[in-house]
Scaffold this active site. Structure first.
Site, PDB file in Angstrom:
ATOM      1  N   TYR A 240       0.805  -1.221   0.000  1.00 42.77           N
ATOM      2  CA  TYR A 240       0.000   0.000   0.000  1.00 42.77           C
ATOM      3  C   TYR A 240       0.842   1.277   0.000  1.00 42.77           C
ATOM      4  CZ  TYR A 240      -3.459  -3.460   1.430  1.00 42.77           C
ATOM      5  OH  TYR A 240      -4.258  -4.576   1.502  1.00 42.77           O
TER       6      TYR A 240
ATOM      7  N   SER B  90      -3.908  -6.364   8.080  1.00 45.37           N
ATOM      8  CA  SER B  90      -4.552  -6.750   6.831  1.00 45.37           C
ATOM      9  C   SER B  90      -3.551  -7.483   5.937  1.00 45.37           C
ATOM     10  CB  SER B  90      -5.156  -5.513   6.162  1.00 45.37           C
ATOM     11  OG  SER B  90      -6.104  -5.864   5.197  1.00 45.37           O
ATOM     12  N   TYR B  91      -3.342  -7.036   4.697  1.00 50.24           N
ATOM     13  CA  TYR B  91      -2.358  -7.715   3.840  1.00 50.24           C
ATOM     14  C   TYR B  91      -0.984  -7.721   4.499  1.00 50.24           C
ATOM     15  CZ  TYR B  91      -0.240  -9.336  -0.531  1.00 50.24           C
ATOM     16  OH  TYR B  91       0.422 -10.077  -1.497  1.00 50.24           O
TER      17      TYR B  91
ATOM     18  N   TRP C 169     -11.314  -4.902  -2.762  1.00 55.82           N
ATOM     19  CA  TRP C 169      -9.847  -4.917  -2.630  1.00 55.82           C
ATOM     20  C   TRP C 169      -9.194  -5.080  -3.993  1.00 55.82           C
ATOM     21  CZ3 TRP C 169      -5.885  -8.397  -3.668  1.00 55.82           C
ATOM     22  CH2 TRP C 169      -4.636  -8.075  -3.112  1.00 55.82           C
TER      23      TRP C 169
ATOM     24  N   ASP D 142     -14.613  -7.242  12.313  1.00 61.26           N
ATOM     25  CA  ASP D 142     -13.622  -7.293  11.241  1.00 61.26           C
ATOM     26  C   ASP D 142     -13.884  -8.516  10.371  1.00 61.26           C
ATOM     27  OD1 ASP D 142     -11.077  -6.577   9.940  1.00 61.26           O
ATOM     28  OD2 ASP D 142     -10.426  -8.492  10.777  1.00 61.26           O
TER      29      ASP D 142
ATOM     30  N   HIS E 197     -13.162  -3.477   9.848  1.00 61.03           N
ATOM     31  CA  HIS E 197     -11.954  -3.341   9.030  1.00 61.03           C
ATOM     32  C   HIS E 197     -11.787  -1.944   8.458  1.00 61.03           C
ATOM     33  CE1 HIS E 197      -8.633  -5.708   7.439  1.00 61.03           C
ATOM     34  NE2 HIS E 197      -8.702  -5.011   6.325  1.00 61.03           N
TER      35      HIS E 197
END
Length: 612
Positions: free
Chosen positions: A41, A113-114, A162, A255, A290
């Site tokens: 990101y 997250s990722y 996403w 989440d 989230h």
């Protein structure tokens, strides 16, 4: 290297690809442990985030911090293929950091997250220098989340949202390289602004913009609906017995990764590769979703109070204590602390516990009962702990052309519809069954895994069944707590789908994941049953075909039935926690139970349902 920061250091991978890495060092002449954040990101803007300590806190704590752009993103070379290179690239970067003269050889990882997924894959690689990880709001099994539900349905809104966001990043990278993609950028941005553009489109797999810029998301994410070898190869949890890394797990009740956060904690506690790793697991769960706004613990239909947000939870302190233990060998930060910290909704308080699920949990069946149809305006559906004697069959039409709309729950990036939303807008539908207890005289704590066991039949060879656990407030708000969906073809196996025989009755399980709440006096416990929750999940076409390849015009309606009574005891199983009445001077966190004084924090919100 000087004290302070060095930007865009090219860190070589074993295949020669260089990944751009910025490194901050504390002011000391001694070697220090390193903490690594690998992100797709943009390391310059998408670094640590609210679930992690501030960079300054980590530097003051005596850690060097490295932020790296994942392969093929932003300043790093190569091609971005989600997840595929993250195990090897993580291991190579950890080894490179450990070998630097300013590093003492110990490396940890953190992020959400990722950025949490890459930690799990690095840990599964067996990198010996990786001593601890702190994955937040994330998954170690990428099929089950973010792409699919535990029951096999595609997580449509989250997956496509996403994929669209990351495709937009890829298109912008292509534009900077001189490619003519300006129209693609405008179209992808429009889809992010109006999610219905891609959520409503059929066939779902027909995503030319995603295929052009991030083909993995279509070819694998959507194109592999079964949990096949492709998914197993990138599942860290499939390799859990070889992982030797203690982990600080951070999650949120709303989440979309909450099920996998809890599952990873449990699997690592029981099956990790060493005693040290099994005993080194820690868990923190707050009332979060989230979305960035969901990290505050405030939602339009429910306010959890000033202690609920990530900032108020002071997550820097448990992070640093955890890393001090495993990267510096300091015991005092974690000594005497219970391994699990939960925010208990209803009473809206934090509480420490010795384990998850809680010891002594009373898994209590609440049966679907009533002498009339549960989708009637008369509200004939009742929820009771007494097994019913009389039989009844609820029948409704599930039409994929008019699915039940999603309100709240574990949504992602949906502009405020995530989290504890009021479910009343769906209660007047003829394809939603509602079962409710009498008004409670005493508080009932429900903390732990929630499931449903339903006896069902259908006119179709494949369909879905959904269930929600809802807290009905005295002012009428019906606030979702947790939910689940079961695709019938995956009722026995996510890897080997099997059609159903129309008209035959099946007993199925629906995983509603988990919650922690106290249903207060004056409230009611509600369970909703239906066959769709859209666009949280894709709609089942009811044909038995490949759903992602079907047009809306190919889909057919299904007559679905819920069987209940003595022969078919359909029920939801709640993890009830029994506590003694509070003694004078007892800690506030346990002042509930039979006879204990309680108040209703949820009364801060109004009872007027929002316009949708």
């Amino acid at each position: 290297m000087e004290y302070g920061a060095v930007f865009d250091v090219p860190v070589p991978m074993k295949d020669g690809t260089e990944l751009s890495t910025s490194i901050w060092r504390p002011e000391t002449d001694e070697p220090v442990p390193a903490l690594l954040v690998r992100t797709p990101y943009d390391k310059e803007t998408g670094g640590l985030g609210p679930s992690s300590p501030a960079l300054s806190a980590l530097l003051r704590g005596g850690y060097a911090v490295a932020l790296q752009d994942c392969r093929g993103t932003f300043a790093s070379a190569g091609v971005f293929v989600p997840h595929v290179h993250d195990a090897a690239d993580g291991a190579d970067t950890v080894a490179w950091l450990a070998a630097q003269e300013w590093c003492d050889g110990s490396v940890g990882m953190l992020g959400a997250s990722y950025v949490g997924m890459v930690q799990w894959l690095a840990a599964a690689s067996g990198a010996p220098e990786l001593k601890a990880i702190a994955p937040a709001v994330t998954s170690a099994d990428l099929y089950r989340a973010p792409w699919h539900s535990p029951g096999g349905a595609l997580s449509l809104d989250g997956a496509l949202g996403w994929a669209t966001m990351m495709s937009l990043n890829e298109a912008r990278r292509a534009l900077a390289q001189g490619r003519d993609v300006a129209e693609d950028i405008a179209a992808l941005a429009a889809r992010l602004a109006d999610r219905s553009i891609h959520n409503e489109a059929t066939p779902v797999i027909d995503q030319p913009l995603l295929s052009a810029h991030l083909p993995w998301t279509v070819d694998v994410g959507i194109g592999h609906p079964d949990r096949d070898e492709t998914w197993r190869e990138i599942s860290a949890l499939d390799q859990v017995s070889s992982i030797t890394t203690p982990a600080l797990h951070i999650g949120g009740w709303y989440d979309l990764f909450i099920g996998q956060t809890l599952r990873s904690y449990g699997e690592m506690k029981t099956r990790a590769g060493t005693t040290e790793a099994r005993e080194g697991q820690r868990l923190v769960i707050g009332p979060w979703s989230h979305n960035l706004s969901g990290f505050l613990g405030y939602f339009p239909d429910r306010d959890f109070g000033i202690t609920a947000g990530m900032d108020a939870a002071a997550l820097a302190e448990p992070h640093i204590a955890f890393f001090d233990r495993w990267l510096k060998g300091r015991q005092e930060g974690l000594d005497g602390r219970l391994p699990v910290r939960l925010f208990v909704m209803g009473i809206d308080r934090w509480r420490d516990e010795p384990d998850w699920p809680l010891p002594g949990t009373d898994y209590t069946a609440y049966y679907l009962e009533g002498d009339g149809p549960a989708n009637s305006a008369a509200g004939a559906g009742r929820l009771t702990t007494t097994q019913p004697a009389d039989a009844f069959v609820d029948t409704y039409l599930y039409d994929p052309r008019r699915p039940v709309p999603s309100f709240g729950g574990t949504m992602m990036n949906t502009g405020g519809y995530d989290g504890p939303a009021d479910q009343r807008p769906v209660h007047d539908r003829d394809d939603v069954l509602v079962f409710t207890t009498d008004v409670l005289d005493e508080p009932v704590e429900v903390t732990g895994p929630v499931s449903a066991r339903l006896f069902v039949s259908s006119s179709a060879v494949d369909t879905d069944f959904t269930a929600k656990l809802v807290d009905v407030h005295p002012d009428g708000r019906a606030i979702i707590l947790c939910d689940g969906i079961q695709r019938m073809r995956y009722r026995d196996s996510l890897a080997d789908p099997e059609p159903v025989i129309p008209g035959e009755v099946y007993e199925i399980g629906i995983d509603l994941i988990a919650t922690s709440t106290v249903f207060l006096p004056g409230h009611r416990i509600m369970v909703e049953v239906s066959s769709s929750n859209f666009p949280r999940y894709d709609r089942n076409s009811n044909t038995g075909g490949v759903i992602a390849r079907e047009h809306l015009s190919d889909m057919v309606a299904a007559v679905n039935r819920i069987h209940r009574g003595a022969e078919y005891p359909s029920r939801v199983v709640l993890p009830v926690i029994h506590r003694q009445p509070a003694r004078p001077g007892a800690a506030a966190a346990v002042q509930f139970g039979p006879g204990a004084p309680v108040t209703d924090p949820g009364s801060r919100r109004t009872g007027k349902p929002r316009s949708r």
